[in-house]
Design an enzyme around this catalytic site. Structure first.
Site: not given
Ligand code: ATP
Ligand code: MG
Length: 321
Positions: A108, A189, A192
């Site tokens: 990052k 994937k 967010k």
């Molecule tokens: P960021 O991009 O900010 O890391 P994120 O979408 O990866 O956001 P997190 O807050 O890091 O979300 O993760 C929250 C939970 O959601 C974690 O348990 C993570 O494993 C799960 N998760 C995140 N993205 C996915 C996905 N695409 N499919 C399944 N599980 C997910």
């Molecule tokens: Mg994440």
């Protein structure tokens, strides 16, 4: 044995968060497990305070709406003094070399020295989250494994240098669950923090928005509905999503569907059946502000009570009390 899991309000929660994490937390909460909205983690890049406040509420409401028991919930900043106190003890336990080695930091920051210091130290905050609450297990994806490793190192070092206080946590791979990919770029994937939101289905999207996003989902030119993740990642993603929503296997989800148009429509409807009621409850909770505030305050109080002795003992061992 108890586990700690968090969701970071760095953006609106999406279908991947729901299918891969929140839904499971609601389905199988251990009697001691804790779930929290990790809002302190959403500040490692420049952030908008108003948006952070709103997203924090949204995610707390989502956890409640999804059925995570309210007595297992808290918002991280409601224990900001506790989390910060322990972060400082652990920053004074962690070496610069250890922090700098974290793969996520390297990725990052990309060598730039104008990134915020919080980006370097947030794994220490994460260690403080885990150690403060005494979690023995931390379910994390591959990308967070190194951070749990750091938490283990810091727990052991503190215990050895000052006295035994912290449980040495273990990373556990979550039970294989849906790994939802971006509808527009099905090799990536759903995330967010991805810059382009067109392929992300948010839990708060209206049914019409969900249908529109699925209609535009990227597929391929083969025109065959079958489950072949390597050759047809877009179609496979849709089948996996449909399977996760209807509790079947992707191969079975493909049965009886002949065109991509039907596949997209059927997947959209399966998603809507699952998340529309959750969305309704979230919106309702967001209207009942006082109820949300009450749940938040009670969660914070419970988490504080549970962690107080451990923090006091750590402060005392470090010579601060
Ligand atoms: P960021 O991009 O900010 O890391 P994120 O979408 O990866 O956001 P997190 O807050 O890091 O979300 O993760 C929250 C939970 O959601 C974690 O348990 C993570 O494993 C799960 N998760 C995140 N993205 C996915 C996905 N695409 N499919 C399944 N599980 C997910
Ligand atoms: Mg994440």
């Amino acid at each position: 044995m108890f586990s700690l899991s968090g969701i970071t309000p760095s953006g609106e929660a999406h279908l991947g968060n729901y299918l891969g994490a929140v839904r499971r937390w609601a389905a199988e909460p251990g009697p001691e497990d804790l779930y929290f909205v990790s809002n302190l983690h959403a500040m490692t890049t420049r952030h908008d305070p108003g948006r952070l406040r709103v997203l924090t509420d949204h995610q707390l409401a989502l956890l409640i709406a999804a059925g995570v028991p309210r007595e297992r919930l808290f918002v991280q900043s409601d224990l900001i003094h506790e989390h910060m106190a322990l972060t400082w003890l652990l920053e004074c336990t962690c070496t610069f070399g250890e922090a700098r080695r974290m793969v996520q930091f390297k990725e990052k920051s990309q060598g730039s020295s104008s990134v915020r210091l919080g980006l370097l130290t947030y794994p220490v905050l994460m260690a403080a989250d885990i150690l403060l609450h005494g979690a023995s297990e931390v379910p994390v994806g591959h990308d967070q494994n190194q951070h749990v490793e750091l938490a283990r190192t810091l727990a052991r070092r503190f215990n050895t240098d000052y006295g035994d206080v912290f449980t040495v946590p273990q990373a556990v791979l979550p039970v294989a669950g849906a790994r939802v990919r971006d509808l527009a770029v099905p090799t990536r994937k759903m995330s967010k923090s991805s810059s382009d939101g067109s392929g992300i289905v948010y839990v708060l999207d209206s049914p019409e928005a969900v249908r529109r996003k699925f209609r535009r989902a990227v597929t391929d030119g083969e025109n065959t509905v079958r489950y072949a993740p390597d050759e047809q990642p877009g179609v496979a993603n849709l089948l996996e999503i449909m399977a996760a929503c209807t509790d079947t296997l992707p191969d079975d989800a493909a049965k009886g569907i002949d065109s991509y148009r039907d596949l997209k429509e059927a997947t959209a409807e399966a998603v809507i059946s699952l998340i529309a009621p959750v969305r309704e409850r979230v919106l309702q909770l967001l209207e009942e502000r006082s109820e949300l505030q009450k749940i938040r305050a009670e969660g914070a109080e419970r988490a504080r009570r549970r962690s107080r002795d451990r923090l006091d003992r750590a402060l005392s061992l470090a010579g601060l009390k």
